[in-house]
Design a protein around this motif. Structure first.
Motif, PDB file in Angstrom:
ATOM      1  N   HIS A  10       0.839  -1.207   0.000  1.00  0.00           N
ATOM      2  CA  HIS A  10       0.000   0.000   0.000  1.00  0.00           C
ATOM      3  C   HIS A  10       0.871   1.253   0.000  1.00  0.00           C
ATOM      4  N   GLN A  11       1.927   1.216   0.794  1.00  0.00           N
ATOM      5  CA  GLN A  11       2.804   2.370   0.930  1.00  0.00           C
ATOM      6  C   GLN A  11       3.534   2.671  -0.375  1.00  0.00           C
ATOM      7  N   ARG A  12       3.997   1.638  -1.067  1.00  0.00           N
ATOM      8  CA  ARG A  12       4.723   1.853  -2.323  1.00  0.00           C
ATOM      9  C   ARG A  12       3.837   2.525  -3.367  1.00  0.00           C
ATOM     10  N   GLU A  13       2.583   2.117  -3.450  1.00  0.00           N
ATOM     11  CA  GLU A  13       1.670   2.766  -4.385  1.00  0.00           C
ATOM     12  C   GLU A  13       1.435   4.228  -3.989  1.00  0.00           C
ATOM     13  N   THR A  14       1.321   4.477  -2.692  1.00  0.00           N
ATOM     14  CA  THR A  14       1.134   5.847  -2.218  1.00  0.00           C
ATOM     15  C   THR A  14       2.350   6.698  -2.550  1.00  0.00           C
ATOM     16  N   GLN A  15       3.529   6.153  -2.327  1.00  0.00           N
ATOM     17  CA  GLN A  15       4.763   6.878  -2.642  1.00  0.00           C
ATOM     18  C   GLN A  15       4.875   7.147  -4.136  1.00  0.00           C
ATOM     19  N   ALA A  16       4.456   6.183  -4.957  1.00  0.00           N
ATOM     20  CA  ALA A  16       4.517   6.369  -6.400  1.00  0.00           C
ATOM     21  C   ALA A  16       3.596   7.513  -6.833  1.00  0.00           C
ATOM     22  N   LEU A  17       2.397   7.563  -6.276  1.00  0.00           N
ATOM     23  CA  LEU A  17       1.475   8.656  -6.586  1.00  0.00           C
ATOM     24  C   LEU A  17       2.026   9.990  -6.095  1.00  0.00           C
ATOM     25  N   SER A  18       2.680   9.981  -4.957  1.00  0.00           N
ATOM     26  CA  SER A  18       3.294  11.195  -4.431  1.00  0.00           C
ATOM     27  C   SER A  18       4.383  11.698  -5.377  1.00  0.00           C
ATOM     28  N   GLN A  19       5.125  10.771  -5.968  1.00  0.00           N
ATOM     29  CA  GLN A  19       6.148  11.153  -6.940  1.00  0.00           C
ATOM     30  C   GLN A  19       5.515  11.806  -8.170  1.00  0.00           C
ATOM     31  N   THR A  71       9.505  -9.099  14.943  1.00  0.00           N
ATOM     32  CA  THR A  71       9.866  -9.917  13.779  1.00  0.00           C
ATOM     33  C   THR A  71      10.555  -9.106  12.691  1.00  0.00           C
ATOM     34  N   LEU A  72      10.678  -7.787  12.906  1.00  0.00           N
ATOM     35  CA  LEU A  72      11.223  -6.910  11.872  1.00  0.00           C
ATOM     36  C   LEU A  72      12.678  -6.548  12.149  1.00  0.00           C
ATOM     37  N   ASP A  73      13.398  -6.220  11.088  1.00  0.00           N
ATOM     38  CA  ASP A  73      14.769  -5.715  11.238  1.00  0.00           C
ATOM     39  C   ASP A  73      14.728  -4.201  11.431  1.00  0.00           C
ATOM     40  N   ASP A  74      15.903  -3.580  11.490  1.00  0.00           N
ATOM     41  CA  ASP A  74      15.963  -2.139  11.733  1.00  0.00           C
ATOM     42  C   ASP A  74      15.236  -1.348  10.646  1.00  0.00           C
ATOM     43  N   VAL A  75      15.370  -1.792   9.397  1.00  0.00           N
ATOM     44  CA  VAL A  75      14.706  -1.098   8.297  1.00  0.00           C
ATOM     45  C   VAL A  75      13.189  -1.199   8.437  1.00  0.00           C
ATOM     46  N   GLY A  76      12.705  -2.368   8.759  1.00  0.00           N
ATOM     47  CA  GLY A  76      11.264  -2.559   8.936  1.00  0.00           C
ATOM     48  C   GLY A  76      10.714  -1.693  10.054  1.00  0.00           C
ATOM     49  N   ARG A  77      11.433  -1.648  11.158  1.00  0.00           N
ATOM     50  CA  ARG A  77      10.974  -0.824  12.282  1.00  0.00           C
ATOM     51  C   ARG A  77      11.014   0.670  11.923  1.00  0.00           C
ATOM     52  N   ALA A  78      12.029   1.075  11.157  1.00  0.00           N
ATOM     53  CA  ALA A  78      12.089   2.475  10.734  1.00  0.00           C
ATOM     54  C   ALA A  78      10.931   2.811   9.795  1.00  0.00           C
ATOM     55  N   ASN A  79      10.610   1.897   8.879  1.00  0.00           N
ATOM     56  CA  ASN A  79       9.462   2.128   8.006  1.00  0.00           C
ATOM     57  C   ASN A  79       8.180   2.298   8.812  1.00  0.00           C
ATOM     58  N   LEU A  80       8.000   1.459   9.807  1.00  0.00           N
ATOM     59  CA  LEU A  80       6.803   1.571  10.650  1.00  0.00           C
ATOM     60  C   LEU A  80       6.786   2.902  11.387  1.00  0.00           C
ATOM     61  N   ARG A  81       7.930   3.344  11.853  1.00  0.00           N
ATOM     62  CA  ARG A  81       7.994   4.623  12.564  1.00  0.00           C
ATOM     63  C   ARG A  81       7.513   5.762  11.677  1.00  0.00           C
ATOM     64  N   LEU A 273      10.860   3.733  -3.040  1.00  0.00           N
ATOM     65  CA  LEU A 273       9.420   3.882  -2.839  1.00  0.00           C
ATOM     66  C   LEU A 273       8.948   3.367  -1.479  1.00  0.00           C
ATOM     67  N   THR A 274       9.804   3.504  -0.481  1.00  0.00           N
ATOM     68  CA  THR A 274       9.417   3.225   0.901  1.00  0.00           C
ATOM     69  C   THR A 274       9.715   4.472   1.725  1.00  0.00           C
ATOM     70  N   PRO A 275       9.148   4.581   2.924  1.00  0.00           N
ATOM     71  CA  PRO A 275       9.434   5.755   3.758  1.00  0.00           C
ATOM     72  C   PRO A 275      10.918   5.950   4.038  1.00  0.00           C
ATOM     73  N   VAL A 276      11.661   4.862   4.199  1.00  0.00           N
ATOM     74  CA  VAL A 276      13.095   4.952   4.460  1.00  0.00           C
ATOM     75  C   VAL A 276      13.840   5.435   3.208  1.00  0.00           C
ATOM     76  N   GLY A 277      13.217   5.315   2.056  1.00  0.00           N
ATOM     77  CA  GLY A 277      13.868   5.671   0.802  1.00  0.00           C
ATOM     78  C   GLY A 277      13.823   7.134   0.450  1.00  0.00           C
ATOM     79  N   ARG A 278      13.636   8.015   1.421  1.00  0.00           N
ATOM     80  CA  ARG A 278      13.667   9.458   1.221  1.00  0.00           C
ATOM     81  C   ARG A 278      14.588  10.085   2.260  1.00  0.00           C
ATOM     82  N   GLY A 279      15.049  11.311   1.963  1.00  0.00           N
ATOM     83  CA  GLY A 279      15.831  12.033   2.951  1.00  0.00           C
ATOM     84  C   GLY A 279      15.043  12.186   4.236  1.00  0.00           C
ATOM     85  N   VAL A 280      15.709  12.093   5.379  1.00  0.00           N
ATOM     86  CA  VAL A 280      14.996  11.979   6.647  1.00  0.00           C
ATOM     87  C   VAL A 280      14.373  13.289   7.098  1.00  0.00           C
ATOM     88  N   SER A 281      14.940  14.420   6.698  1.00  0.00           N
ATOM     89  CA  SER A 281      14.394  15.716   7.113  1.00  0.00           C
ATOM     90  C   SER A 281      14.963  16.796   6.215  1.00  0.00           C
TER      91      SER A 281
END
Length: 491
Positions: A10-19, A71-81, A273-281
């Motif tokens: 769901h997030q990847r499609e949202t990010q694609a539309l945002s692009q 059950t998630l790694d650091d990347v997964g937890r960051a995406n959830l954040r 196309l994930t939340p982690v795949g953008r500059g953080v701030s």
């Protein structure tokens, strides 16, 4: 799919539309016909409605509740954040308000441009008043009883507060003002004179973009009124501008925007196309653009190489040697325009805007009084009066497009860049040897490893702390500026 897989799809499609929406913004700034602005406003509002619906989809709450973070790694937890923060913030803003802001700010951009061309703030003031009112309403919804400006700032610099910035900027302003006063009393370097072909500027500016590592197979350089960077991942575009009498405006705008673009291009492609795949701030983003432009691009070593490139492009342009060229590039000059300001005075421009927009949000300043307040503050800070609105309150597009809380990230980015530069010099002691031959890879490679590749994996303050080895502080920036301009002006 697992709940996490469903959420990320769901997030990847949202990010694609945002692009796609971002590409519409790029088009509006570069090639869109002027008469298309009203329709573009409707298009942006429609897309914003779709994005708002996706970002507030009730399934997101269900997925977040169901996912077992252990059950998630650091990347997964960051995406959830990032997803949780976005979901909670977006859910507080009514969809109708979000769509209205998108429509009004899209239309306001054209109104601002017309008013700027005519130096007529009164023609823009009613529209700006509507933008401020809408953004204030959004901020109140986001703050839920808390500080409205902090809620708006959180869109651009998560975890930062107005009070923290006020303390940091409070330490910057007197030190910068004192150094500026001393510099103005000293003998200034010469100015660059002559006329520089704009086509030749664009040819050299594209070379500079590649020199700083910009991947032109996933980007392009165009011209716009206000230089900017747009996009992420595999499509990151930048703009610049030309002036026959001022090629530095073109070159350093380009290097600045390449810093932004290199950050987005440098993020691990696994995060596309994930939340982690953008500059953080925006503060961290600005740290990249400012260190590219200033500590690297305006260094004595790099300007020595650039001097040779300019001689190849323009022939004998009246500057006798590389040392004189370095002094000209770093000349402290009176001026009205923030984007053209030298390193020493740039932050004074930003600090003024920070104070004014906080006052607008808190109702301490009315839009009808903004031009007078701007002019009074400018004269107090810079020692001369604003001559026209396009050199004053109408020079920036940010407020027109609703970017309230964005301006302070420029100076925060300078503070972050000061911390990173100190660490870069420590880790790459022969940096100047590389830069003097036009090789920026030692610097840009270090920044990619320490900052850029991580994208949104860490919180903004943690990114700078991990890369520099210390909490963010204005001290390295002030030391750098004092050392550079004391030596350059013989103070």
């Amino acid at each position: 799919m697992t709940p996490y897989d469903a959420l990320m799809a769901h997030q990847r499609e949202t990010q694609a539309l945002s692009q796609v929406m971002g590409r519409l913004g790029w088009d509006q700034e570069t090639v869109m016909p002027r008469g298309a602005a009203p329709q573009r406003g409707e298009e942006m509002a429609a897309l914003e409605g779709v994005l708002h619906a996706r970002r507030t989809d009730p399934r997101i709450a269900e997925w977040l509740e169901t996912i077992d973070q252990t059950t998630l790694d650091d990347v997964g937890r960051a995406n959830l954040r990032h997803i949780r923060r976005s979901f909670e913030r977006t859910s507080k803003v009514p969809a109708a308000l979000a769509a209205r802001i998108a429509r009004v700010t899209s239309e306001a951009q054209g109104i601002w441009a017309e008013a700027r061309a005519k130096d007529d703030f009164d023609a823009f003031a009613p529209t700006l008043g509507e933008v401020i009112a809408l953004k204030r309403e959004e901020g109140q919804a986001l703050a839920a009883g808390g500080d409205v400006y902090d809620a708006m700032l959180d869109d651009y610099e998560p975890g930062m507060t107005g009070a923290e910035l006020e303390a940091m900027f409070g330490a910057l302003r007197p030190a910068l003002s004192d150094l500026r006063a001393a510099v103005r009393e000293a003998e200034a370097p010469p100015r660059l004179t002559g006329s520089f072909d704009e086509n030749a500027q664009m040819k050299l500016t594209r070379q500079l973009a590649r020199t700083f590592g910009y991947d032109m197979t996933h980007g392009r350089v165009d011209k716009a009124v206000h230089p900017f960077s747009s996009g992420s991942g595999l499509d990151v575009r930048i703009t610049t501008r030309t002036n026959p009498q001022d090629p530095f405006n073109c070159f350093y705008s380009t290097i600045h925007e390449v810093g932004h673009a290199a950050y987005e291009q440098g993020i691990d492609r696994a995060h596309l196309l994930t939340p982690v795949g953008r500059g953080v701030s925006m503060g961290v983003h600005e740290s990249q653009s400012r260190i590219y432009e200033n500590q690297i691009g305006r260094s004595r070593a790099f300007t020595g190489w650039l001097f040779g490139q300019m001689r190849e492009a323009f022939g004998d342009f009246g500057v006798p040697d590389a040392e004189t060229f370095y002094r000209i590039v770093n000349r402290v000059s009176d001026g009205y325009i923030r984007t053209e300001a030298d390193e020493l005075q740039y932050n004074l421009h930003v600090l003024m805007r920070f104070d004014l927009e906080r006052a607008l949000v808190s109702h301490d300043l009315q839009v009808s009084d903004l031009e007078a307040a701007w002019n009074d503050r400018f004269e107090a800070d810079f020692g001369f009066a604003v001559d026209k609105a396009s050199n004053g309150v109408l020079q920036d597009v940010h407020w027109a497009v609703g970017l309230i809380g964005y301006f302070p990230t420029y100076s925060l980015g300078n503070v972050y860049a000061g911390c990173l530069h100190e660490a870069l010099r420590r880790d790459v002691p022969d940096l100047d040897t590389h830069l003097s031959s036009g090789n920026t890879e030692a610097a840009t490679g270090w920044l990619k490893r320490e900052v850029q590749q991580h994208g949104g994996l860490f919180e903004p303050k943690d990114v700078i702390h991990k890369a520099s080895g210390q909490p963010a502080s204005e001290r390295p920036l002030l030391m750098y500026l004092k050392g550079k301009f004391t030596e350059l002006y013989g103070l």
